[in-house]
Design a protein around this motif. Structure first.
Motif, PDB file in Angstrom:
ATOM      1  N   ARG A  55       0.816  -1.213   0.000  1.00  0.00           N
ATOM      2  CA  ARG A  55       0.000   0.000   0.000  1.00  0.00           C
ATOM      3  C   ARG A  55       0.850   1.263   0.000  1.00  0.00           C
ATOM      4  O   ARG A  55       0.364   2.336  -0.325  1.00  0.00           O
ATOM      5  N   LEU A  56       2.123   1.160   0.382  1.00  0.00           N
ATOM      6  CA  LEU A  56       3.018   2.320   0.396  1.00  0.00           C
ATOM      7  C   LEU A  56       3.704   2.451  -0.961  1.00  0.00           C
ATOM      8  O   LEU A  56       4.918   2.463  -1.076  1.00  0.00           O
ATOM      9  N   ASP A  57       2.885   2.573  -1.992  1.00  0.00           N
ATOM     10  CA  ASP A  57       3.383   2.625  -3.361  1.00  0.00           C
ATOM     11  C   ASP A  57       3.606   4.075  -3.808  1.00  0.00           C
ATOM     12  O   ASP A  57       3.488   5.009  -3.016  1.00  0.00           O
ATOM     13  N   LEU A  58       3.933   4.248  -5.072  1.00  0.00           N
ATOM     14  CA  LEU A  58       4.216   5.568  -5.630  1.00  0.00           C
ATOM     15  C   LEU A  58       3.028   6.516  -5.457  1.00  0.00           C
ATOM     16  O   LEU A  58       3.207   7.683  -5.123  1.00  0.00           O
ATOM     17  N   ARG A  59       1.837   5.998  -5.639  1.00  0.00           N
ATOM     18  CA  ARG A  59       0.651   6.857  -5.472  1.00  0.00           C
ATOM     19  C   ARG A  59       0.563   7.392  -4.044  1.00  0.00           C
ATOM     20  O   ARG A  59       0.261   8.560  -3.814  1.00  0.00           O
ATOM     21  N   ARG A  60       0.871   6.561  -3.062  1.00  0.00           N
ATOM     22  CA  ARG A  60       0.840   6.993  -1.659  1.00  0.00           C
ATOM     23  C   ARG A  60       1.900   8.065  -1.411  1.00  0.00           C
ATOM     24  O   ARG A  60       1.655   9.049  -0.716  1.00  0.00           O
ATOM     25  N   ALA A  61       3.091   7.875  -1.994  1.00  0.00           N
ATOM     26  CA  ALA A  61       4.148   8.883  -1.848  1.00  0.00           C
ATOM     27  C   ALA A  61       3.730  10.203  -2.487  1.00  0.00           C
ATOM     28  O   ALA A  61       3.962  11.281  -1.932  1.00  0.00           O
ATOM     29  N   LEU A  62       3.081  10.131  -3.650  1.00  0.00           N
ATOM     30  CA  LEU A  62       2.592  11.341  -4.310  1.00  0.00           C
ATOM     31  C   LEU A  62       1.505  12.020  -3.480  1.00  0.00           C
ATOM     32  O   LEU A  62       1.424  13.247  -3.429  1.00  0.00           O
ATOM     33  N   ARG A  63       0.688  11.229  -2.800  1.00  0.00           N
ATOM     34  CA  ARG A  63      -0.337  11.807  -1.924  1.00  0.00           C
ATOM     35  C   ARG A  63       0.312  12.578  -0.773  1.00  0.00           C
ATOM     36  O   ARG A  63      -0.212  13.589  -0.316  1.00  0.00           O
ATOM     37  N   GLY A  64       1.467  12.094  -0.302  1.00  0.00           N
ATOM     38  CA  GLY A  64       2.203  12.828   0.729  1.00  0.00           C
ATOM     39  C   GLY A  64       2.643  14.188   0.235  1.00  0.00           C
ATOM     40  O   GLY A  64       2.560  15.188   0.962  1.00  0.00           O
ATOM     41  N   LEU A  65       3.079  14.249  -1.029  1.00  0.00           N
ATOM     42  CA  LEU A  65       3.460  15.546  -1.612  1.00  0.00           C
ATOM     43  C   LEU A  65       2.243  16.459  -1.741  1.00  0.00           C
ATOM     44  O   LEU A  65       2.341  17.666  -1.521  1.00  0.00           O
ATOM     45  N   ALA A  66       1.103  15.878  -2.094  1.00  0.00           N
ATOM     46  CA  ALA A  66      -0.125  16.684  -2.195  1.00  0.00           C
ATOM     47  C   ALA A  66      -0.516  17.220  -0.818  1.00  0.00           C
ATOM     48  O   ALA A  66      -0.879  18.390  -0.681  1.00  0.00           O
ATOM     49  N   ARG A  67      -0.413  16.382   0.189  1.00  0.00           N
ATOM     50  CA  ARG A  67      -0.753  16.802   1.557  1.00  0.00           C
ATOM     51  C   ARG A  67       0.156  17.937   2.026  1.00  0.00           C
ATOM     52  O   ARG A  67      -0.292  18.898   2.648  1.00  0.00           O
ATOM     53  N   ASP A  68       1.450  17.842   1.678  1.00  0.00           N
ATOM     54  CA  ASP A  68       2.424  18.857   2.093  1.00  0.00           C
ATOM     55  C   ASP A  68       2.371  20.122   1.251  1.00  0.00           C
ATOM     56  O   ASP A  68       3.038  21.098   1.578  1.00  0.00           O
ATOM     57  N   ARG A  69       1.611  20.082   0.157  1.00  0.00           N
ATOM     58  CA  ARG A  69       1.503  21.218  -0.769  1.00  0.00           C
ATOM     59  C   ARG A  69       2.881  21.632  -1.290  1.00  0.00           C
ATOM     60  O   ARG A  69       3.163  22.810  -1.508  1.00  0.00           O
ATOM     61  N   ALA A  70       3.744  20.651  -1.485  1.00  0.00           N
ATOM     62  CA  ALA A  70       5.110  20.900  -1.955  1.00  0.00           C
ATOM     63  C   ALA A  70       5.100  21.341  -3.413  1.00  0.00           C
ATOM     64  O   ALA A  70       4.363  20.798  -4.237  1.00  0.00           O
ATOM     65  N   THR A  71       5.916  22.328  -3.718  1.00  0.00           N
ATOM     66  CA  THR A  71       6.096  22.757  -5.107  1.00  0.00           C
ATOM     67  C   THR A  71       7.110  21.809  -5.726  1.00  0.00           C
ATOM     68  O   THR A  71       8.182  21.568  -5.158  1.00  0.00           O
ATOM     69  N   VAL A  72       6.756  21.250  -6.893  1.00  0.00           N
ATOM     70  CA  VAL A  72       7.566  20.186  -7.491  1.00  0.00           C
ATOM     71  C   VAL A  72       7.765  20.384  -8.991  1.00  0.00           C
ATOM     72  O   VAL A  72       7.020  21.114  -9.640  1.00  0.00           O
TER      73      VAL A  72
END
Length: 189
Positions: free
Chosen positions: A112-129
């Motif tokens: 469950r800790l796949d790429l989509r989950r990691a990307l969701r972490g970036l969305a949660r952090d509102r990181a500029t990428v």
């Protein structure tokens, strides 16, 4: 006396053949065991190492390997930025340590800790990428949402926060097209 020497020679030959057979068997067994090593395990043995990854559409991505997930790798580049790399986009790795980590069974939680989950972490952090795509394109902005098989990126200049006036467009990008996502700011502590 000649019989004793003959038997001694025969015993020496038999011992030599047995030793050669054992060596061949051990070598064959080692090759077979290494044949079951996954790239993720090989990479985990290089945690903390500076690696260079050749990636489809993005060329060389370099940095210190800090984590390995089920379908992603996390580097910290020379400027201190996190670089989340899709494992499926990696075509070659340079800088690996001599050791290989023990195989880790992939459990339900790890899956469950796949790429989509990691990307969701970036969305949660509102990181500029910067989002590097398999076709060589680069999109800049903030990850807004992550669906089952896509990521939505609000495009805006990297030097501006995600505000309605700064957003030039919102794009849906298939996750399979994402090679890497690089944060704009250095990684946190």
């Amino acid at each position: 006396m000649r019989w004793e020497q003959l038997f001694a020679d025969l015993e020496a030959q038999a011992a030599e053949e047995e030793s050669a057979a054992e060596l061949a068997e051990a070598s064959s067994r080692a090759r077979a065991e290494y044949g079951s090593v996954l790239l993720a395990d090989r990479l985990r043995g290089s945690l903390g190492q500076e690696l260079s990854l050749r990636c489809r559409g993005a060329g060389e991505l370099s940095g210190r390997l800090v984590d390995v997930g089920v379908d992603w790798l996390l580097l910290v580049d020379g400027q201190g930025r996190d670089v989340l790399v899709a494992a499926g986009a990696v075509s070659a790795v340079a800088g690996l340590a001599a050791v290989t980590a023990a195989a880790v069974p992939v459990g339900e939680v790890a899956r469950r800790l796949d790429l989509r989950r990691a990307l969701r972490g970036l969305a949660r952090d509102r990181a500029t990428v910067s989002c590097l795509l398999e076709d060589g394109g680069v999109l800049a902005g903030t990850v807004d949402r992550v669906g089952a098989d896509f990521v939505e990126l609000a495009e805006h200049p990297l030097d501006q926060p995600r505000r309605r006036g700064a957003v030039t467009s919102v794009r849906a990008v298939p996750v399979r097209a994402v090679v890497a996502v690089r944060t704009s700011l250095p990684a946190g502590p």
